[in-house]
Design a protein around this motif. Sequence first.
Motif, PDB file in Angstrom:
ATOM      1  N   SER A 156      43.014  49.923  32.717  1.00 46.73           N
ATOM      2  CA  SER A 156      42.188  49.200  33.683  1.00 46.73           C
ATOM      3  C   SER A 156      42.986  48.632  34.844  1.00 46.73           C
ATOM      4  O   SER A 156      42.475  48.508  35.961  1.00 46.73           O
ATOM      5  CB  SER A 156      41.409  48.074  32.993  1.00 46.73           C
ATOM      6  N   SER A 174      31.140  45.486  38.196  1.00 46.43           N
ATOM      7  CA  SER A 174      30.211  46.555  38.562  1.00 46.43           C
ATOM      8  C   SER A 174      30.358  47.770  37.662  1.00 46.43           C
ATOM      9  O   SER A 174      29.540  48.698  37.711  1.00 46.43           O
ATOM     10  CB  SER A 174      30.427  46.966  40.024  1.00 46.43           C
ATOM     11  N   ASP A 229      38.258  49.876  48.310  1.00 47.63           N
ATOM     12  CA  ASP A 229      37.302  48.950  48.920  1.00 47.63           C
ATOM     13  C   ASP A 229      37.773  48.490  50.301  1.00 47.63           C
ATOM     14  O   ASP A 229      36.952  48.351  51.232  1.00 47.63           O
ATOM     15  CB  ASP A 229      37.091  47.735  48.015  1.00 47.63           C
ATOM     16  N   ASP A 234      42.945  51.100  37.747  1.00 49.39           N
ATOM     17  CA  ASP A 234      41.715  51.107  38.535  1.00 49.39           C
ATOM     18  C   ASP A 234      41.569  49.836  39.373  1.00 49.39           C
ATOM     19  O   ASP A 234      41.087  49.891  40.515  1.00 49.39           O
ATOM     20  CB  ASP A 234      40.502  51.242  37.607  1.00 49.39           C
ATOM     21  N   THR A 235      41.979  48.720  38.816  1.00 51.47           N
ATOM     22  CA  THR A 235      41.897  47.474  39.584  1.00 51.47           C
ATOM     23  C   THR A 235      42.669  47.591  40.884  1.00 51.47           C
ATOM     24  O   THR A 235      42.183  47.215  41.966  1.00 51.47           O
ATOM     25  CB  THR A 235      42.430  46.294  38.759  1.00 51.47           C
ATOM     26  N   THR A 284      37.291  45.701  30.915  1.00 55.05           N
ATOM     27  CA  THR A 284      36.892  46.052  32.276  1.00 55.05           C
ATOM     28  C   THR A 284      37.019  44.825  33.174  1.00 55.05           C
ATOM     29  O   THR A 284      36.455  43.775  32.891  1.00 55.05           O
ATOM     30  CB  THR A 284      35.447  46.558  32.297  1.00 55.05           C
ATOM     31  N   LYS A 285      37.784  44.987  34.255  1.00 54.55           N
ATOM     32  CA  LYS A 285      38.006  43.861  35.166  1.00 54.55           C
ATOM     33  C   LYS A 285      36.956  43.791  36.270  1.00 54.55           C
ATOM     34  O   LYS A 285      36.754  42.737  36.872  1.00 54.55           O
ATOM     35  CB  LYS A 285      39.401  43.979  35.799  1.00 54.55           C
ATOM     36  N   ASP A 286      36.294  44.896  36.542  1.00 58.23           N
ATOM     37  CA  ASP A 286      35.307  44.979  37.622  1.00 58.23           C
ATOM     38  C   ASP A 286      33.909  44.862  37.022  1.00 58.23           C
ATOM     39  O   ASP A 286      33.483  45.721  36.235  1.00 58.23           O
ATOM     40  CB  ASP A 286      35.476  46.311  38.355  1.00 58.23           C
ATOM     41  N   ARG A 289      35.999  55.436  42.549  1.00 55.47           N
ATOM     42  CA  ARG A 289      36.063  54.095  41.945  1.00 55.47           C
ATOM     43  C   ARG A 289      35.850  54.174  40.431  1.00 55.47           C
ATOM     44  O   ARG A 289      34.914  54.793  39.951  1.00 55.47           O
ATOM     45  CB  ARG A 289      35.016  53.154  42.542  1.00 55.47           C
ATOM     46  N   GLY A 290      36.775  53.542  39.688  1.00 52.27           N
ATOM     47  CA  GLY A 290      36.642  53.480  38.241  1.00 52.27           C
ATOM     48  C   GLY A 290      36.938  54.777  37.516  1.00 52.27           C
ATOM     49  O   GLY A 290      36.626  54.887  36.323  1.00 52.27           O
ATOM     50  N   ASP A 310      41.092  50.626  43.104  1.00 52.82           N
ATOM     51  CA  ASP A 310      39.779  50.287  43.659  1.00 52.82           C
ATOM     52  C   ASP A 310      39.883  49.224  44.751  1.00 52.82           C
ATOM     53  O   ASP A 310      39.062  49.199  45.681  1.00 52.82           O
ATOM     54  CB  ASP A 310      38.846  49.819  42.546  1.00 52.82           C
ATOM     55  N   THR A 311      40.870  48.360  44.646  1.00 50.20           N
ATOM     56  CA  THR A 311      41.091  47.383  45.717  1.00 50.20           C
ATOM     57  C   THR A 311      41.457  48.088  47.018  1.00 50.20           C
ATOM     58  O   THR A 311      40.968  47.730  48.100  1.00 50.20           O
ATOM     59  CB  THR A 311      42.199  46.397  45.316  1.00 50.20           C
TER      60      THR A 311
END
Length: 937
Positions: A206, A282, A217, A209-210, A278-280, A234-235, A213-214
Amino acid sequence: MTSRVRDLGTLGQAVWLDFLERSFLTEGGLARLIAQDGVTGVTSNPSIFEKAIGHGDAYDPDIIQLVEGGARGVGDVYEELAVTDIRTAADTLRPVYDQLGGADGYVSIEVSPYLADSTADTIAEARRLWTEIDRPNLMIKVPGTKAGVPAVRRLTAAGLNVNITLLFALDTYKAVAEAYLAGLEARAAGGEDVSRIASVASFFVSRIDTRIDTVIDARVKAGDAEAEALRALRGKVAIANAKLAYQYYLELITSDRWQSLAARGARPQRLLWASTSTKDASLPDVLYIDALVGRDTINTIPPKTMDAFRDHGTLAETLVEDVDGACRVLAEADRLGLDLAGITAALVVDGVGQFAAASDALLGAIAEKRAALLGERINGLRASLPGPLQDAVDTRLEAARAEGWSRRLWHGDASLWTGGDEGAWLGWLQAGAVDRIDLEDLAAFAAEARSFKDAVLLGMGGSSLGAEVIAGVLGRAEGYPRLHVLDSSDPGQIATVTAAIDPGRTLFFVSSKSGSTMEPDLLRSYFFDLVERAAGTGRAGRQFVAITDPGSALERTARTDGFARVFAGDPSIGGRYSVLSVFGMVPAAAMGIDVGSLLAATRLMVQSCAPDVPPKANPGFRLGAIIGEAVKAGRNKLTILPSASLKPIGAWLEQLLAESTGKQGRGVVPVDLEPVGDPAAYDDDRLFVHLHLAGDQVGEPGARLAALEKAGQPVVRITLAGRDRIGQEFFRWELATAVAGAIIGIDPFDQPDVEAAKLKTRTLVDAYERTGLLEPGAPVLREGALSFFAERSAGDGAALLRTHFEALRPGGYAGFLAYIERSDVHEAALARMRVLIRDARRVATVAGFGPRFLHSTGQAYKGGPPGGVFLEITRDADPDLAIPGRRASFGTVQMSQALGDLEVLAERGRRWLRVHIDGDTQAGLVALERLVAAALA
């Protein structure tokens, strides 16, 4: 009862719990998860232990017992707690381990994250933990750093179970797999069993992805043309990365190389999915469980995520699904420039840093609990600092934590200072830890000393000041000799000590680290001759003891003259840091002080300042940060305000601070014995330190501290519950001075300008020995009993002094350098003049008696912060004292020191004026005081 978590086992995936806590273990929480959910392992790391131990009070009874039982340091306390939990978890999992024949049932403990960049230290720590915990179902966690990978090979070959953690990149995983294979092969080649060794490779998901994904975004928000393609990733990158790692694992276990090891019973190194919460918000909360189910793998799951999977997780062997799609995801990430390689490399560094930060937070929490439990047994410190200074101190302490200053200092990392030879001068750390003192020998020596009525210590600077503090604060025990410290060439001072003793019943310490310092050598000659005349030729040596570094000229003299004892110093301890070594402890023993008890009390502070105590919770680092940041803020006049019983410590602090930090135009100017004034008397260049002994009346310093604080002045308050706590302050201030030196950016262990003054003095004395002449120069003015020596005349004495003091500027200071006998009367006269100048000019004032201060504050006066304006006071020695075997008298030596001191001050560009007293010294000081008052009116 069915359980989705248990059913993962039917798909070939083991479940380990990513959590560990004492009450969870003792109240059966782990046992229930094993029985109900089929959990087969537990992982721990510094973050887990920080949450478990550092928050709440579940561990407090154990901490109390450990601290009370052995006064242990925070690192020892933490390890005892952690080892107990790991053993309990291992014992709880032992039936699983036995039932599966060692295939599972493991609990992991991590080596210190501070060792992540050292292969040798990682191996040593892993071996130590393996032996200490002593459980076959233990795994030692080693980070997948550049230094950690070779450690995996050697530990595997040695027969340890290894969990390699912080794996993010496929290439690193391949290197780790290779290290495991090579370790097994080495072990097999040696004819040793490989069938009971287990290993896992902890592949993090994870966090990738963190980070990815940052970046995605941010680019989408900025209007990137590839926004749609970026959103589609993403993810997904972390899961794709993990799937390809599993493909490599499947290839590896079918290779001939592995099959050869498998034939010997070797177990494959399973992939373990870590960082699976999962940190996100969404993304699905069980994303990294659902998507990574595969045979011969482990998913290490935190409790909250396990609860979620138990409720709505998906059971399917997903790890081998759509591998081609995983390849496309990574190819697309590469095309879009998401820099997976760079991110995974950074995540390893960040991961080590996060674990180190968690360790620091944990150790800091234990340190605070320990300090609270010790109560008055450890000296307290409270600081009231102006907002900007407090912010600077807090920032410095956090930076020092992140950069590992505590550990670097104790390990002798010279890059903490200037990168020179600083690491060679840290023996005082071990002296404080009582590693360099023979307590039995000191006890025997103390018994010998009881036959003497008095003891006289002949030394200068660090060889005398520490013993002087011990004598002044602790005093002597009944039946032991009274200690006189003689650190002067002043004939009056020498005569005063001589008159106070019976030479035939006095023990003499000749104390000099180098063994070549001029003053102790001359004093040795004088008193040795005195004792020989009293006791008889050839008998004086029985009353003399040398304290010196091995191989010195003093050691040779002591052997030749038949000294009763020679105590060897530690060459790695500089003089001003030597009080807790033989230079302080031998005289202390002679006074009947229980050195063992003194050092035992001191050890509590040493442990509180140890390398495993983060700077914010470290008393020495905290004080050092305050001093260092105060200097950087222009508050370099550290004003010492002790309560009555602690007055002697000021002179020791003066030397420690001034000689250590006052160089290269920077550093601390310590201000001792300046009477405390009202807030209006001070500028913004001060840092006030009040040391208070419980039982002392508050008195003048304490009564005015509140007013100083209210006026915005920084005030540090240090409280000692008992006199025997003085050793704690010795160590705290030594460490603080070293830390302040690092902040200021100087070498706190050299003293270049002290040496310059010594050379000038020796040149003048040697010239006198040849010629019988000493040229003091011609005065520019004579007024009554006073003669004035200056670069130019300016009318009468008051006008000359007025011109001199007009050179004082904000941030500067006035110095009185008095080459006269040090006495209460003379000290009071100087104090009155200091107050006149301070109140008139709002500048700090300092004073020293020569030549005593030459080996102390003289360093800062010549090499430290500019702005010093110095008034030197001399007088003719009458009566003078002859030195056996010398043409020069003590009076001649003292005048040579005064002239040499002035010459170096002039060379350093310091403002100077010399006033010479003809006749009665006290009358001359009265006349000078009147002129100073007139000059400032």
